[in-house]
Design an enzyme around this catalytic site. Structure first.
Site, PDB file in Angstrom:
ATOM      1  N   GLY A  28      44.694  23.545  65.212  1.00 21.89           N
ATOM      2  CA  GLY A  28      44.563  23.027  66.582  1.00 21.89           C
ATOM      3  C   GLY A  28      45.915  22.986  67.277  1.00 21.89           C
ATOM      4  O   GLY A  28      46.887  22.501  66.717  1.00 21.89           O
ATOM      5  N   VAL A  37      64.339  28.642  67.178  1.00 20.92           N
ATOM      6  CA  VAL A  37      64.994  29.892  67.605  1.00 20.92           C
ATOM      7  C   VAL A  37      66.469  29.645  67.939  1.00 20.92           C
ATOM      8  O   VAL A  37      67.358  30.376  67.479  1.00 20.92           O
ATOM      9  CB  VAL A  37      64.252  30.499  68.824  1.00 20.92           C
ATOM     10  N   ARG A  96      42.443  29.765  63.871  1.00 15.29           N
ATOM     11  CA  ARG A  96      41.928  29.412  62.548  1.00 15.29           C
ATOM     12  C   ARG A  96      41.534  30.746  61.917  1.00 15.29           C
ATOM     13  O   ARG A  96      40.970  31.608  62.577  1.00 15.29           O
ATOM     14  CB  ARG A  96      40.724  28.503  62.674  1.00 15.29           C
ATOM     15  N   ASP A 140      47.072  19.529  58.532  1.00 14.96           N
ATOM     16  CA  ASP A 140      46.948  19.545  57.070  1.00 14.96           C
ATOM     17  C   ASP A 140      46.381  20.863  56.537  1.00 14.96           C
ATOM     18  O   ASP A 140      46.806  21.353  55.490  1.00 14.96           O
ATOM     19  CB  ASP A 140      46.165  18.326  56.550  1.00 14.96           C
ATOM     20  N   THR A 152      50.060  18.013  64.806  1.00 15.83           N
ATOM     21  CA  THR A 152      48.630  17.821  65.066  1.00 15.83           C
ATOM     22  C   THR A 152      48.395  16.531  65.841  1.00 15.83           C
ATOM     23  O   THR A 152      49.007  15.507  65.524  1.00 15.83           O
ATOM     24  CB  THR A 152      47.800  17.776  63.754  1.00 15.83           C
ATOM     25  N   ASP A 186      45.953  14.793  65.555  1.00 16.83           N
ATOM     26  CA  ASP A 186      45.231  13.864  64.665  1.00 16.83           C
ATOM     27  C   ASP A 186      46.191  12.945  63.897  1.00 16.83           C
ATOM     28  O   ASP A 186      45.762  11.916  63.370  1.00 16.83           O
ATOM     29  CB  ASP A 186      44.402  14.644  63.628  1.00 16.83           C
ATOM     30  N   ASP A 231      47.313  13.325  60.964  1.00 14.85           N
ATOM     31  CA  ASP A 231      46.687  13.112  59.653  1.00 14.85           C
ATOM     32  C   ASP A 231      47.381  13.859  58.522  1.00 14.85           C
ATOM     33  O   ASP A 231      46.787  14.110  57.477  1.00 14.85           O
ATOM     34  CB  ASP A 231      45.196  13.493  59.712  1.00 14.85           C
ATOM     35  N   ARG A 252      39.345  14.347  63.854  1.00 15.16           N
ATOM     36  CA  ARG A 252      38.692  14.910  62.665  1.00 15.16           C
ATOM     37  C   ARG A 252      38.303  13.783  61.705  1.00 15.16           C
ATOM     38  O   ARG A 252      37.592  12.883  62.115  1.00 15.16           O
ATOM     39  CB  ARG A 252      39.605  15.939  62.008  1.00 15.16           C
ATOM     40  N   GLU A 274      35.901  10.733  66.542  1.00 12.45           N
ATOM     41  CA  GLU A 274      34.859  11.771  66.408  1.00 12.45           C
ATOM     42  C   GLU A 274      34.291  11.855  64.990  1.00 12.45           C
ATOM     43  O   GLU A 274      33.163  12.270  64.787  1.00 12.45           O
ATOM     44  CB  GLU A 274      35.406  13.143  66.823  1.00 12.45           C
TER      45      GLU A 274
HETATM   46  P1  ADP Z   1      44.902  22.253  61.031  1.00 15.52           P
HETATM   47  O1  ADP Z   1      46.090  22.951  60.515  1.00 15.52           O
HETATM   48  O2  ADP Z   1      45.020  21.855  62.468  1.00 15.52           O
HETATM   49  O3  ADP Z   1      44.438  21.136  60.120  1.00 15.52           O
HETATM   50  P2  ADP Z   1      42.717  23.914  59.971  1.00 15.52           P
HETATM   51  O4  ADP Z   1      42.283  22.930  58.958  1.00 15.52           O
HETATM   52  O5  ADP Z   1      41.620  24.588  60.748  1.00 15.52           O
HETATM   53  O6  ADP Z   1      43.696  23.310  61.082  1.00 15.52           O
HETATM   54  O7  ADP Z   1      43.594  25.010  59.238  1.00 15.52           O
HETATM   55  C1  ADP Z   1      44.175  26.062  59.980  1.00 15.52           C
HETATM   56  C2  ADP Z   1      44.158  27.323  59.161  1.00 15.52           C
HETATM   57  O8  ADP Z   1      44.933  27.141  57.962  1.00 15.52           O
HETATM   58  C3  ADP Z   1      42.787  27.755  58.649  1.00 15.52           C
HETATM   59  O9  ADP Z   1      42.025  28.431  59.616  1.00 15.52           O
HETATM   60  C4  ADP Z   1      43.182  28.672  57.503  1.00 15.52           C
HETATM   61  O10 ADP Z   1      43.602  29.923  57.981  1.00 15.52           O
HETATM   62  C5  ADP Z   1      44.395  27.942  56.929  1.00 15.52           C
HETATM   63  N1  ADP Z   1      43.953  27.089  55.811  1.00 15.52           N
HETATM   64  C6  ADP Z   1      43.395  25.869  55.864  1.00 15.52           C
HETATM   65  N2  ADP Z   1      43.067  25.402  54.647  1.00 15.52           N
HETATM   66  C7  ADP Z   1      43.428  26.380  53.771  1.00 15.52           C
HETATM   67  C8  ADP Z   1      43.343  26.535  52.356  1.00 15.52           C
HETATM   68  N3  ADP Z   1      42.814  25.579  51.572  1.00 15.52           N
HETATM   69  N4  ADP Z   1      43.803  27.687  51.832  1.00 15.52           N
HETATM   70  C9  ADP Z   1      44.339  28.641  52.597  1.00 15.52           C
HETATM   71  N5  ADP Z   1      44.426  28.574  53.936  1.00 15.52           N
HETATM   72  C10 ADP Z   1      43.993  27.466  54.523  1.00 15.52           C
HETATM   73  O1  F6P Z   2      42.889  19.108  64.402  1.00 13.30           O
HETATM   74  C1  F6P Z   2      42.904  18.948  65.766  1.00 13.30           C
HETATM   75  C2  F6P Z   2      41.497  18.917  66.296  1.00 13.30           C
HETATM   76  O2  F6P Z   2      41.577  18.837  67.700  1.00 13.30           O
HETATM   77  C3  F6P Z   2      40.592  17.820  65.738  1.00 13.30           C
HETATM   78  O3  F6P Z   2      40.832  16.574  66.327  1.00 13.30           O
HETATM   79  C4  F6P Z   2      39.226  18.387  66.040  1.00 13.30           C
HETATM   80  O4  F6P Z   2      38.257  17.927  65.126  1.00 13.30           O
HETATM   81  C5  F6P Z   2      39.419  19.856  65.847  1.00 13.30           C
HETATM   82  O5  F6P Z   2      40.809  20.106  65.989  1.00 13.30           O
HETATM   83  C6  F6P Z   2      38.666  20.721  66.832  1.00 13.30           C
HETATM   84  O6  F6P Z   2      38.856  22.046  66.463  1.00 13.30           O
HETATM   85  P1  F6P Z   2      38.505  23.342  67.300  1.00 13.30           P
HETATM   86  O7  F6P Z   2      39.769  23.787  67.945  1.00 13.30           O
HETATM   87  O8  F6P Z   2      38.079  24.341  66.263  1.00 13.30           O
HETATM   88  O9  F6P Z   2      37.432  22.993  68.258  1.00 13.30           O
END
Ligand code: ADP
Ligand code: F6P
Length: 323
Positions: free
Chosen positions: A13, A26, A74, A105, A127, A129, A131, A173, A226
């Site tokens: 996100g 940079v 993602r 995370d 993030t 969140d 988190d 989340r 949420e």
């Molecule tokens: P955020 O980083 O905001 O928590 P996501 O949980 O959607 O967002 O993770 C972002 C991207 O990081 C995922 O779409 C994926 O490409 C990669 N990722 C997340 N979890 C894993 C995992 N367990 N192993 C490898 N890549 C991961």
């Molecule tokens: O991790 C940031 C966040 O905005 C969460 O608060 C929410 O659950 C999620 O991303 C929404 O994700 P997407 O961009 O896939 O709609």
């Protein structure tokens, strides 16, 4: 001697402050004589080789902008060993010695896995969140709190004018961190978070709302995260137990957008510069986190391990100031 090549990507996100962090990376890297390569669209761009050289000029006039000028995403393919091997091939093609990953995370989990393939990574928590459990703070959180608070201040007008109870859903989340800060900041009557899901928080909710109504308060706000499992039944519960007019507002993506607050610009700049300092010292596979108000580094492998004393203090505060 060949110049060190540093890759940078933003993943997951988007959050206000990503651009400020890239800018700091940079600029600090250039001062060290490193070359910086920006990877577009997060891990998908790494797999697809969407990589471009960044210079001091490329990052001018972005510190105040929301989103990420490198784009985010993602990427399901990166979760697979095959996907990560393709990403490694891209790093080798561009000669990237170390990759800085900005994200939440999930993105940091991806960086941990990727680092096992022999491409050293540095993680920065970004993030709304907040988190990333090893860090007190993630870039973007302050901006999201401020945006949500500003929006809820407007919603409050309708709550008061009509004597309604307004339920406002905020992001987060599985984490209630954003909801807690927003609830305290906007003076909500109650907050519902995933960490404390169920009958006890609903009892407190009804108790607080009835208490406020009985002393003549007009218009009430409830903040729900949420990730709170029973969020869909809250409206009916309040209507039934309190007997007032209830409306729900889902704040949504406004929380992730907009210009970063000064705090996020400062922390992002500090963390970006810190990442380059780690590389200079040869401290690789580390993550920058905030502990005790200071930016420090931890093993990348440890970045998703909860820090000690990670309490929900604001939940206790809510139960005092919302009475
Ligand atoms: P955020 O980083 O905001 O928590 P996501 O949980 O959607 O967002 O993770 C972002 C991207 O990081 C995922 O779409 C994926 O490409 C990669 N990722 C997340 N979890 C894993 C995992 N367990 N192993 C490898 N890549 C991961
Ligand atoms: O991790 C940031 C966040 O905005 C969460 O608060 C929410 O659950 C999620 O991303 C929404 O994700 P997407 O961009 O896939 O709609």
């Amino acid at each position: 001697m060949q110049k060190k090549k540093v890759g940078v990507l933003t993943s997951g996100g988007d959050a206000p402050g990503m651009n400020a962090a890239i800018r700091a990376i940079v600029r600090s890297a250039e001062l060290e004589g490193y070359e910086v390569y920006g990877v577009e669209r997060g891990y998908q761009g790494l797999i697809d080789g969407e990589i471009k050289r960044l210079t001091s000029l490329s990052v001018t006039d972005i510190i105040h902008k929301g989103g990420t000028f490198l784009y985010s995403g993602r990427c399901e393919e990166f979760r697979t060993p095959e996907g990560r091997l393709k990403a490694k091939a891209s790093c080798q093609k561009f000669g990237i010695d170390v990759l800085i990953v900005l994200g939440g995370d999930g993105s940091l989990e991806g960086a941990i896995k990727f680092s096992k393939l022999g491409i050293p990574c540095i993680g920065l928590p970004v993030t709304v969140d907040n988190d990333v459990v090893s860090s007190e703070y993630s870039i973007g959180f302050d901006s999201a709190i401020n945006t949500a608070t500003e929006m809820i201040d407007k919603i409050r007008d309708t709550a008061r004018s009509h004597g309604r109870c307004l339920i406002v859903e905020v992001m987060g989340r599985d984490s209630g961190n954003l909801a807690l800060s927003v609830a305290v900041a906007c003076g909500a009557a109650a907050v519902l978070i995933p960490e404390i899901d169920g009958a006890s928080s609903e009892e407190i909710l009804i108790d607080n709302i009835l208490g406020r109504k009985n002393i003549g308060m007009h218009g009430l706000l409830v903040v729900v995260s949420e990730g709170y499992k029973n969020k869909h039944r809250i409206s009916d519960l309040i209507a039934k137990k309190v007997g007032c007019d209830v409306r729900t507002s889902v704040l949504g993506y406004v929380q992730r957008g907009g210009s970063p607050t000064a705090k996020d610009r400062v922390v992002a700049s500090q963390m970006g510069e810190f990442a380059i300092r780690l590389i200079k010292k040869g401290k690789l596979n580390r993550a920058a986190v905030v502990i005790g108000g200071n930016i420090v580094d931890v093993e990348l492998d440890e970045v998703l391990r909860p820090r000690e004393g990670n309490t929900m203090d604001l939940y206790g505060l809510m139960n005092i100031v919302s009475k």
